[in-house]
Design a protein around this motif. Structure first.
Motif, PDB file in Angstrom:
ATOM      1  N   GLU A 337       0.793  -1.226   0.000  1.00  0.00           N
ATOM      2  CA  GLU A 337       0.000   0.000   0.000  1.00  0.00           C
ATOM      3  C   GLU A 337       0.834   1.290   0.000  1.00  0.00           C
ATOM      4  O   GLU A 337       0.375   2.319  -0.487  1.00  0.00           O
ATOM      5  CB  GLU A 337      -0.925   0.020   1.223  1.00  0.00           C
ATOM      6  N   ALA A 338       2.028   1.236   0.558  1.00  0.00           N
ATOM      7  CA  ALA A 338       2.772   2.475   0.767  1.00  0.00           C
ATOM      8  C   ALA A 338       4.115   2.513   0.048  1.00  0.00           C
ATOM      9  O   ALA A 338       4.861   3.479   0.205  1.00  0.00           O
ATOM     10  CB  ALA A 338       2.982   2.698   2.269  1.00  0.00           C
ATOM     11  N   THR A 339       4.456   1.464  -0.701  1.00  0.00           N
ATOM     12  CA  THR A 339       5.729   1.458  -1.415  1.00  0.00           C
ATOM     13  C   THR A 339       5.506   0.990  -2.844  1.00  0.00           C
ATOM     14  O   THR A 339       4.436   0.463  -3.184  1.00  0.00           O
ATOM     15  CB  THR A 339       6.765   0.525  -0.750  1.00  0.00           C
ATOM     16  N   ASP A 340       6.524   1.161  -3.659  1.00  0.00           N
ATOM     17  CA  ASP A 340       6.470   0.653  -5.031  1.00  0.00           C
ATOM     18  C   ASP A 340       7.348  -0.588  -5.181  1.00  0.00           C
ATOM     19  O   ASP A 340       7.830  -0.898  -6.275  1.00  0.00           O
ATOM     20  CB  ASP A 340       6.917   1.735  -6.015  1.00  0.00           C
ATOM     21  N   ALA A 341       7.554  -1.299  -4.063  1.00  0.00           N
ATOM     22  CA  ALA A 341       8.412  -2.487  -4.092  1.00  0.00           C
ATOM     23  C   ALA A 341       7.832  -3.554  -5.008  1.00  0.00           C
ATOM     24  O   ALA A 341       6.633  -3.849  -4.937  1.00  0.00           O
ATOM     25  CB  ALA A 341       8.565  -3.052  -2.675  1.00  0.00           C
ATOM     26  N   PRO A 342       8.638  -4.132  -5.891  1.00  0.00           N
ATOM     27  CA  PRO A 342       8.162  -5.223  -6.742  1.00  0.00           C
ATOM     28  C   PRO A 342       7.635  -6.385  -5.888  1.00  0.00           C
ATOM     29  O   PRO A 342       8.101  -6.618  -4.772  1.00  0.00           O
ATOM     30  CB  PRO A 342       9.414  -5.641  -7.527  1.00  0.00           C
ATOM     31  N   TRP A 343       6.675  -7.090  -6.446  1.00  0.00           N
ATOM     32  CA  TRP A 343       6.037  -8.196  -5.729  1.00  0.00           C
ATOM     33  C   TRP A 343       7.056  -9.195  -5.200  1.00  0.00           C
ATOM     34  O   TRP A 343       7.002  -9.614  -4.046  1.00  0.00           O
ATOM     35  CB  TRP A 343       5.051  -8.904  -6.666  1.00  0.00           C
ATOM     36  N   GLU A 344       8.016  -9.582  -6.058  1.00  0.00           N
ATOM     37  CA  GLU A 344       8.974 -10.615  -5.651  1.00  0.00           C
ATOM     38  C   GLU A 344       9.890 -10.131  -4.524  1.00  0.00           C
ATOM     39  O   GLU A 344      10.305 -10.922  -3.663  1.00  0.00           O
ATOM     40  CB  GLU A 344       9.804 -11.097  -6.850  1.00  0.00           C
ATOM     41  N   VAL A 345      10.196  -8.836  -4.477  1.00  0.00           N
ATOM     42  CA  VAL A 345      11.036  -8.296  -3.402  1.00  0.00           C
ATOM     43  C   VAL A 345      10.261  -8.297  -2.093  1.00  0.00           C
ATOM     44  O   VAL A 345      10.783  -8.683  -1.038  1.00  0.00           O
ATOM     45  CB  VAL A 345      11.527  -6.878  -3.748  1.00  0.00           C
ATOM     46  N   ALA A 346       8.989  -7.864  -2.161  1.00  0.00           N
ATOM     47  CA  ALA A 346       8.153  -7.842  -0.957  1.00  0.00           C
ATOM     48  C   ALA A 346       7.957  -9.256  -0.410  1.00  0.00           C
ATOM     49  O   ALA A 346       8.006  -9.482   0.807  1.00  0.00           O
ATOM     50  CB  ALA A 346       6.809  -7.199  -1.274  1.00  0.00           C
ATOM     51  N   GLU A 347       7.736 -10.224  -1.300  1.00  0.00           N
ATOM     52  CA  GLU A 347       7.565 -11.612  -0.859  1.00  0.00           C
ATOM     53  C   GLU A 347       8.848 -12.152  -0.237  1.00  0.00           C
ATOM     54  O   GLU A 347       8.821 -12.864   0.765  1.00  0.00           O
ATOM     55  CB  GLU A 347       7.144 -12.490  -2.044  1.00  0.00           C
ATOM     56  N   MET A 348       9.982 -11.812  -0.825  1.00  0.00           N
ATOM     57  CA  MET A 348      11.257 -12.286  -0.303  1.00  0.00           C
ATOM     58  C   MET A 348      11.550 -11.686   1.070  1.00  0.00           C
ATOM     59  O   MET A 348      12.247 -12.302   1.881  1.00  0.00           O
ATOM     60  CB  MET A 348      12.375 -11.966  -1.290  1.00  0.00           C
ATOM     61  N   CYS A 349      11.010 -10.503   1.356  1.00  0.00           N
ATOM     62  CA  CYS A 349      11.190  -9.909   2.684  1.00  0.00           C
ATOM     63  C   CYS A 349      10.618 -10.810   3.779  1.00  0.00           C
ATOM     64  O   CYS A 349      11.093 -10.808   4.914  1.00  0.00           O
ATOM     65  CB  CYS A 349      10.516  -8.533   2.757  1.00  0.00           C
ATOM     66  N   LEU A 350       9.588 -11.573   3.437  1.00  0.00           N
ATOM     67  CA  LEU A 350       8.967 -12.492   4.395  1.00  0.00           C
ATOM     68  C   LEU A 350       9.578 -13.883   4.342  1.00  0.00           C
ATOM     69  O   LEU A 350       9.124 -14.789   5.033  1.00  0.00           O
ATOM     70  CB  LEU A 350       7.460 -12.585   4.134  1.00  0.00           C
TER      71      LEU A 350
END
Length: 394
Positions: A337-350
């Motif tokens: 909601e608040a960043t433009d992080a690519p999906w794969e980067v956001a998923e890898m954060c978890l």
């Protein structure tokens, strides 16, 4: 003659990880998780045997030596001390009849294969709370599918996962009773499932906190062991297990390398996982290092590390509905909601696996640098005051 009594009661607590001989076949084993136990090595009929003598400090050095002497005496007489102990145990257990005694013995037999010897209570608790209050005093040979159905019916749909675990444990108890020579119906649990029917249960997500509210909660945490662990969990997006078992030797510079066995839900779970540490995360680790024991950042008061329930209990006492695991959802929602992080980067954060097996075989990256920048932004958000966040969103 081999030297005896090489260990001292006062020196046991300071012994490092590994096996330490007291002499005469008695050994003290300090495990990597900080726990310890005694064992005896003897030779019977030309074959070396290792016999557990109990956990330390439950069994003192003096008691361990006494137990070792009795075991060695049997070995000298040509009697296997392990088989002798099992024989006596079987004789005692053959007199057991009620389910409560069978359940406790089944639990004792499985402690070695349970995490932390079952101290977390997850194996026994479903029986203790939902089966034994009603069936604990019933002779195990008299328990049938109707008894089991009536016992678990109140939670069969409302607490489906707990009911499933209770049924599983009960089935193990019945098999344990059969192994002891008692007459039981080994199909009773399957028959009970048929009577209860398919579970009507809707899975509920772990309660999470809206990401806009996380900074205020984060800033309310102090520098106790539990609250530092919570802070690191929120900052990194990791599950509780790698946080609880975090070790200083896993951290180099601003990267934390989490062992593969500490990661859950990854298809490539044989690979360790690198976590970029923000400036704030490094500061939390520095504060936690004053509590370090046996390499662990978050040790328990007695031995090992803080329990899986420690952080959840803290939030319960604060009357907060959200749970520690829910902060992963808070982080992921913020990314969306608040960043433009690519999906794969956001998923890898978890720590989620990204892409198919073929894709991962060719795209061999964990997006460490991109995740580092994203997690630094997350840490900065957590340290902002609520009015700053409102201005940021408006």
């Amino acid at each position: 003659m081999r030297e005896l009594n090489k260990l001292s009661a006062a020196g046991l607590k300071g012994l490092p990880e590994g096996k330490h001989g007291d002499g005469g076949g008695l050994w003290f084993h300090r495990r990597a998780d900080g726990g310890a136990q005694w064992f005896l090595r003897v030779v019977v009929h030309g074959k070396r045997r290792e016999m557990g003598l109990g956990r330390y400090p439950d069994v003192s050095l003096k008691e361990a030596r006494g137990n070792a002497d009795r075991g060695k005496a049997l070995a000298r007489a040509g009697i296997d001390p392990i088989k002798d102990r099992e024989r006596k145990r079987r004789e005692a257990l053959s007199r057991l009849h009620v389910l409560k005694d069978i359940a406790e013995d089944a639990f004792e037999s499985r402690k070695a294969e349970l995490k932390d010897d079952g101290t977390a209570g997850r194996w026994f608790t479903p029986l203790e709370l939902h089966v034994l209050p009603r069936l604990g005093k019933v002779p195990v040979s008299e328990i049938d599918q109707r008894d089991i159905r009536d016992t678990l019916a109140p939670i069969w749909h409302e607490k489906a996962d707990t009911a499933r675990k209770a049924m599983n444990r009960l089935s193990i108890c019945l098999r344990h009773a059969a192994a002891l020579g008692l007459e039981v119906d080994l199909q009773a649990t399957e028959k009970a499932k048929a009577l209860l029917g398919k579970q009507r249960h809707i899975a509920k997500n772990v309660p999470s906190m809206p990401w806009q509210e996380v900074p205020a909660f984060y800033q309310s945490l102090d520098d106790s062991i539990t609250e530092l662990a919570l802070r690191l969990l929120i900052l990194t997006g990791l599950r509780s297990k790698p946080i609880r078992f975090a070790r200083l030797d896993q951290i180099e510079s601003n990267v934390w390398t989490v062992p593969a066995e500490m990661m859950k839900g990854r298809k490539d779970a044989t690979t360790e996982f690198r976590v970029p540490l923000s400036t704030e995360a490094l500061a939390v680790i520095e504060m936690a290092s004053k509590f370090e024991r046996d390499g662990f950042l978050f040790p328990n008061q007695r031995r090992g590390v803080i329990s899986d329930a420690t952080m959840s209990r803290y939030m319960e006492r604060k009357e907060i509905e959200a749970r520690p695991h829910g902060f992963r959802s808070s982080l992921r929602t913020w990314c969306a909601e608040a960043t433009d992080a690519p999906w794969e980067v956001a998923e890898m954060c978890l720590g989620h696996s990204v892409g198919s097996g073929v894709e991962r075989a060719y795209k061999r990256t964990d997006y460490l640098e991109k995740r580092a920048g994203l997690m630094e932004r997350w840490a900065n958000l957590l340290n902002r005051k609520s009015d700053d966040i409102v201005r940021l969103l408006s």
